[in-house]
Design a protein around this motif. Structure first.
Motif, mmCIF file in Angstrom:
data_model
loop_
_atom_site.group_PDB
_atom_site.id
_atom_site.type_symbol
_atom_site.label_atom_id
_atom_site.label_comp_id
_atom_site.label_asym_id
_atom_site.label_seq_id
_atom_site.Cartn_x
_atom_site.Cartn_y
_atom_site.Cartn_z
ATOM 1 N N PRO A 1 0.812 -1.226 0.000
ATOM 2 C CA PRO A 1 0.000 0.000 0.000
ATOM 3 C C PRO A 1 0.843 1.273 0.000
ATOM 4 N N GLY A 2 2.042 1.210 0.572
ATOM 5 C CA GLY A 2 2.914 2.378 0.626
ATOM 6 C C GLY A 2 3.308 2.895 -0.749
ATOM 7 N N ALA A 3 3.237 2.022 -1.756
ATOM 8 C CA ALA A 3 3.577 2.461 -3.111
ATOM 9 C C ALA A 3 2.650 3.573 -3.577
ATOM 10 N N LEU A 4 1.378 3.549 -3.116
ATOM 11 C CA LEU A 4 0.428 4.594 -3.513
ATOM 12 C C LEU A 4 0.862 5.951 -2.977
ATOM 13 N N PHE A 5 1.419 5.981 -1.758
ATOM 14 C CA PHE A 5 1.911 7.240 -1.191
ATOM 15 C C PHE A 5 3.018 7.820 -2.058
ATOM 16 N N TRP A 6 3.923 6.956 -2.521
ATOM 17 C CA TRP A 6 5.047 7.443 -3.328
ATOM 18 C C TRP A 6 4.581 7.824 -4.736
ATOM 19 N N MET A 7 3.478 7.260 -5.184
ATOM 20 C CA MET A 7 2.864 7.744 -6.427
ATOM 21 C C MET A 7 2.357 9.175 -6.230
ATOM 22 N N TRP A 8 1.771 9.433 -5.054
ATOM 23 C CA TRP A 8 1.305 10.796 -4.745
ATOM 24 C C TRP A 8 2.469 11.783 -4.758
ATOM 25 N N ALA B 1 -7.750 2.722 5.481
ATOM 26 C CA ALA B 1 -6.987 2.446 4.258
ATOM 27 C C ALA B 1 -5.968 3.549 3.991
ATOM 28 N N VAL B 2 -6.386 4.803 4.166
ATOM 29 C CA VAL B 2 -5.460 5.928 3.979
ATOM 30 C C VAL B 2 -4.326 5.850 4.980
ATOM 31 N N SER B 3 -4.649 5.514 6.211
ATOM 32 C CA SER B 3 -3.626 5.362 7.255
ATOM 33 C C SER B 3 -2.636 4.255 6.890
ATOM 34 N N LEU B 4 -3.145 3.149 6.352
ATOM 35 C CA LEU B 4 -2.280 2.041 5.936
ATOM 36 C C LEU B 4 -1.331 2.482 4.824
ATOM 37 N N VAL B 5 -1.834 3.276 3.884
ATOM 38 C CA VAL B 5 -0.995 3.778 2.795
ATOM 39 C C VAL B 5 0.167 4.588 3.352
ATOM 40 N N ILE B 6 -0.126 5.476 4.289
ATOM 41 C CA ILE B 6 0.901 6.374 4.829
ATOM 42 C C ILE B 6 1.908 5.619 5.689
ATOM 43 N N THR B 7 1.421 4.748 6.585
ATOM 44 C CA THR B 7 2.338 4.008 7.460
ATOM 45 C C THR B 7 3.189 3.016 6.675
ATOM 46 N N SER B 8 2.603 2.398 5.663
ATOM 47 C CA SER B 8 3.349 1.425 4.853
ATOM 48 C C SER B 8 4.446 2.086 4.023
ATOM 49 N N ALA B 9 4.280 3.387 3.751
ATOM 50 C CA ALA B 9 5.281 4.101 2.949
ATOM 51 C C ALA B 9 6.592 4.257 3.693
ATOM 52 N N PHE B 10 6.543 4.164 5.028
ATOM 53 C CA PHE B 10 7.742 4.411 5.825
ATOM 54 C C PHE B 10 8.134 3.219 6.693
ATOM 55 N N SER B 11 7.586 2.050 6.380
ATOM 56 C CA SER B 11 7.930 0.866 7.164
ATOM 57 C C SER B 11 7.932 -0.364 6.274
ATOM 58 N N ASN B 12 8.748 -1.333 6.659
ATOM 59 C CA ASN B 12 8.709 -2.609 5.953
ATOM 60 C C ASN B 12 7.379 -3.271 6.280
ATOM 61 N N SER B 13 6.682 -3.731 5.248
ATOM 62 C CA SER B 13 5.352 -4.297 5.459
ATOM 63 C C SER B 13 5.301 -5.721 4.943
ATOM 64 N N LEU C 1 -7.069 3.008 -3.693
ATOM 65 C CA LEU C 1 -7.897 2.839 -2.501
ATOM 66 C C LEU C 1 -8.918 1.716 -2.688
ATOM 67 N N ALA C 2 -9.440 1.564 -3.896
ATOM 68 C CA ALA C 2 -10.368 0.464 -4.167
ATOM 69 C C ALA C 2 -9.670 -0.884 -3.964
ATOM 70 N N LEU C 3 -8.432 -0.991 -4.408
ATOM 71 C CA LEU C 3 -7.664 -2.229 -4.251
ATOM 72 C C LEU C 3 -7.407 -2.536 -2.784
ATOM 73 N N ILE C 4 -7.114 -1.501 -2.009
ATOM 74 C CA ILE C 4 -6.792 -1.689 -0.597
ATOM 75 C C ILE C 4 -8.053 -1.958 0.223
ATOM 76 N N LEU C 5 -9.100 -1.182 0.000
ATOM 77 C CA LEU C 5 -10.343 -1.323 0.764
ATOM 78 C C LEU C 5 -10.971 -2.704 0.608
ATOM 79 N N THR C 6 -10.897 -3.244 -0.600
ATOM 80 C CA THR C 6 -11.535 -4.545 -0.868
ATOM 81 C C THR C 6 -10.621 -5.726 -0.557
ATOM 82 N N GLY C 7 -9.367 -5.442 -0.203
ATOM 83 C CA GLY C 7 -8.420 -6.519 0.071
ATOM 84 C C GLY C 7 -7.871 -7.187 -1.176
ATOM 85 N N ALA C 8 -8.186 -6.624 -2.351
ATOM 86 C CA ALA C 8 -7.735 -7.242 -3.604
ATOM 87 C C ALA C 8 -6.224 -7.267 -3.714
ATOM 88 N N TRP C 9 -5.542 -6.308 -3.058
ATOM 89 C CA TRP C 9 -4.079 -6.243 -3.152
ATOM 90 C C TRP C 9 -3.402 -7.441 -2.500
#
Length: 456
Positions: free
Chosen positions: A94-101, A239-251, A320-328
Motif C-alpha cells: 500500500p505504501g507504493a500509492l503514497f510514493w505515487m502521490w 486504508a489511507v492510514s495504511l498507505v501512509i504508514t506502509s510508505a515508511f515501514s517494511n510491510s 484505494l479500491a484495491l486496498i479497501l476490498t483486500g484485492a491487493w
C-alpha cells in the motif's frame, strides 16, 4: 526465454535505480521550490484555464489548449491507472500509492516546466503544422543535437515498444477476452483497424477523438471508483492510514503479497506513477506544442493539471479500491486484481468487472492514439515528414502484434524505454531552468492581483 527475461530485468533495475529516481523526483522538487510552490498556489488558476472559455482560438497552433490537454491525457490516462496501480501495490505494498502521490505532486512542477518550454521553442514544419517538445528545446534552447536526437530515438522506442503499443493492446485483448469472450485474434484485428482509421488523420483527428472520449471515460471511471469507495466508506480512513504508514515501514501480508521493503515501495510507486502521468518523460510537451496559445506559461499551467487528474484523482481511487476490498492481498495481478476489487466492492460478479473492462479498453485505446502522435513528432524531427507514413505502418503492425506478448516482459520493456526517454528531457529542463523562471515571473507580474512566484 528466461535468459532474455533476466537480462531485461537487470537492465530495468539499473535504469530505474536510485540515480534516475533521484533525478526524476529531484527535478520536480527543484522546480517546486524554484517556482514558489506554483503547482499548489496556482492550481485553482490552472483549473479555471482548463474549464474556462478559451481566448486563444486565433493564436498560433493547430488545436485548442483543451484539445492539446486531452491529447496529452489520452496518452497518460491508460493502463497505468488500472494495471499500473495494481502492479505497484502488488509489488511495493500500500505504501507504493503514497510514493505515487509524492511523484505526482512534485511531477506537476516538472510537467509545467517541460510544457512551457515546448511552446516557447516550438516551430512550424514543412506541412504547416506546429511541432515542439524536448527535442526542439534541447536543440534550440540547450544547443545539444546529441541530447535532442537521443530523446527522439528513445521516444520512438516508447511509442513502438513501451507505453504506446504493447501494454495497451495486451490490456484490451485480455479484458475483451475475459469479460466478453472475444477471441484475442479478433480483438487485436478490431483495435488495429480502429487505430489505423483515427491516426491516419494526424493531430486534428486524434485531438477530436480525444476531446470527446477522454472527459467521458474519466468521469465514467471516477463514478465507478466512487461507488466502490462509498460501499466501503467505513474503512476509508483506515486504508489511507495504511498507505501512509506502509510508505515508511517494511510491510508484510498474506496471500499473493509476500512483503515489501521501503525502497521497493518507493521504486515501484515512483516508476508506476511516472508510467501513468508521464511527468518528466517529455511526452506531454509534444501535445502542448500544438496548442493554440500565445503564452507558454498559460499552456504550462493547463498541462500540469494532467498530472493532477491522472494520478492524484484517478490513480488514488484505483489504489484505494484495491486496498479497501483486500484485492491487493489476493493472488490476482494486473487488470485481474482491479476487476476482483470492483467485483468485491460492488458485490457483483458481472457488473463490477464490466465497468473495469470498459474503462480499461477506452483508456488503453486513447493512449495508443496519443503515443502514435508523439512518435510521429519524433520521426518528423529526425527524418522529416516523408517518414511519417512508414512510421505509421510500423506502428500499426506493432499494435497488431502486441496481443501476443507475455505481460511481465511487456512491462519490463516499457519501463526500460521510459527511463531512457526521461534522462535527456530532465537534463534539458535543469539546463533551461532560468528560462522557465523568467517566463513565469514575467507572466505573473503582468497578471493583476497575482503574486509573483519566488525564484530563490
Amino acid at each position: 526465454m528466461n535468459q532474455i527475461h533476466d537480462a531485461l530485468s537487470a537492465i530495468d533495475s539499473f535504469i530505474w535505480g536510485p540515480p534516475l529516481l533521484i533525478l526524476l523526483v529531484g527535478t520536480g522538487v527543484f522546480f517546486t521550490f524554484k517556482l514558489g510552490l506554483l503547482q499548489f498556489r496556482h492550481l485553482p488558476t490552472a483549473l479555471k484555464l482548463v474549464f474556462g472559455r478559451s481566448s486563444d482560438d486565433k493564436s498560433d497552433g493547430d488545436v485548442s489548449s483543451f484539445a492539446a490537454l486531452c491529447t496529452a491525457l489520452s496518452a497518460t490516462i491508460g493502463t497505468g491507472n488500472i494495471v499500473g496501480v495494481a502492479t505497484a501495490i502488488k509489488l511495493g505494498g500500500p505504501g507504493a500509492l503514497f510514493w505515487m502521490w509524492m511523484a505526482a505532486l512534485f511531477g506537476m512542477a516538472t510537467k509545467y516546466a517541460e510544457c512551457l518550454l515546448a511552446v516557447k521553442y516550438r516551430q512550424v514544419d514543412e506541412k504547416g503544422q506546429m511541432v515542439g517538445g524536448p527535442m526542439f528545446f534541447l536543440l534550440n534552447g540547450v544547443g545539444s543535437k546529441f541530447l535532442a536526437t537521443a530523446f527522439a530515438i528513445f521516444a520512438i522506442g516508447v511509442a513502438f515498444f513501451g507505453i504506446g503499443t504493447f501494454p495497451q493492446v495486451n490490456a484490451i485483448v485480455d479484458a475483451a477476452n475475459i469479460s466478453f469472450g472475444v477471441p484475442r485474434g479478433l480483438a487485436a484485428l478490431i483495435i488495429t483497424v480502429l487505430v489505423a482509421t483515427v491516426t491516419i488523420g494526424g493531430i486534428k483527428s486524434i485531438s477530436r477523438v480525444a476531446s470527446k472520449v477522454v472527459p467521458s471515460m474519466a468521469v465514467f471511471y471516477v463514478v465507478a471508483c466512487l461507488s466502490v469507495l462509498i460501499s466501503q466508506s467505513e474503512h476509508l480512513m483506515a486504508a489511507v492510514s495504511l498507505v501512509i504508514t506502509s510508505a515508511f515501514s517494511n510491510s508484510a501480508a498474506t496471500g499473493g503479497f509476500a512483503g515489501a521493503s521501503i525502497m521497493l515501495a518507493i521504486q515501484s510507486g515512483v516508476a508506476r506513477g511516472v508510467f501513468s502521468n508521464e511527468s518528466g518523460l517529455g511526452s506531454a510537451p509534444m501535445a502542448a506544442a500544438a496548442a493554440k496559445t500565445n503564452s507558454c506559461v498559460r499552456q504550462g499551467l493547463i498541462s500540469m493539471t494532467g498530472t493532477f487528474f491522472d494520478t492524484i484523482l484517478i490513480c488514488t481511487m484505483t489504489g484505494l479500491a484495491l486496498i479497501l476490498t483486500g484485492a491487493w492481498k489476493s493472488d490476482f495481478a494486473g487488470a485481474a486484481m482491479t476487476t476482483h476489487a470492483f467485483a468485491t466492492g460492488l458485490n457483483s460478479a458481472s457488473f463490477g468487472p464490466m465497468l473495469v473492462t470498459i474503462g480499461l479498453m477506452f483508456f488503453a485505446f486513447t493512449t495508443i492514439l496519443g503515443w502514435n502522435y508523439y512518435g510521429e513528432r519524433c520521426v518528423v524531427f529526425l527524418m522529416g515528414t516523408k517518414a511519417v507514413l512508414p512510421y505509421k505502418i510500423i506502428f500499426i503492425a506493432l499494435v497488431a502484434s502486441g496481443a501476443f506478448l507475455h505481460l511481465e516482459l511487456i512491462w519490463i520493456i516499457a519501463d526500460i524505454v521510459n527511463g531512457l526517454m526521461a534522462i535527456p528531457n530532465l537534463i534539458g529542463l535543469l539546463l533551461l531552468r532560468n528560462v522557465v523562471v523568467e517566463e513565469t515571473k514575467a507572466y505573473f507580474s503582468a497578471s493583476v492581483g497575482v503574486a509573483e512566484p519566488a525564484n530563490s
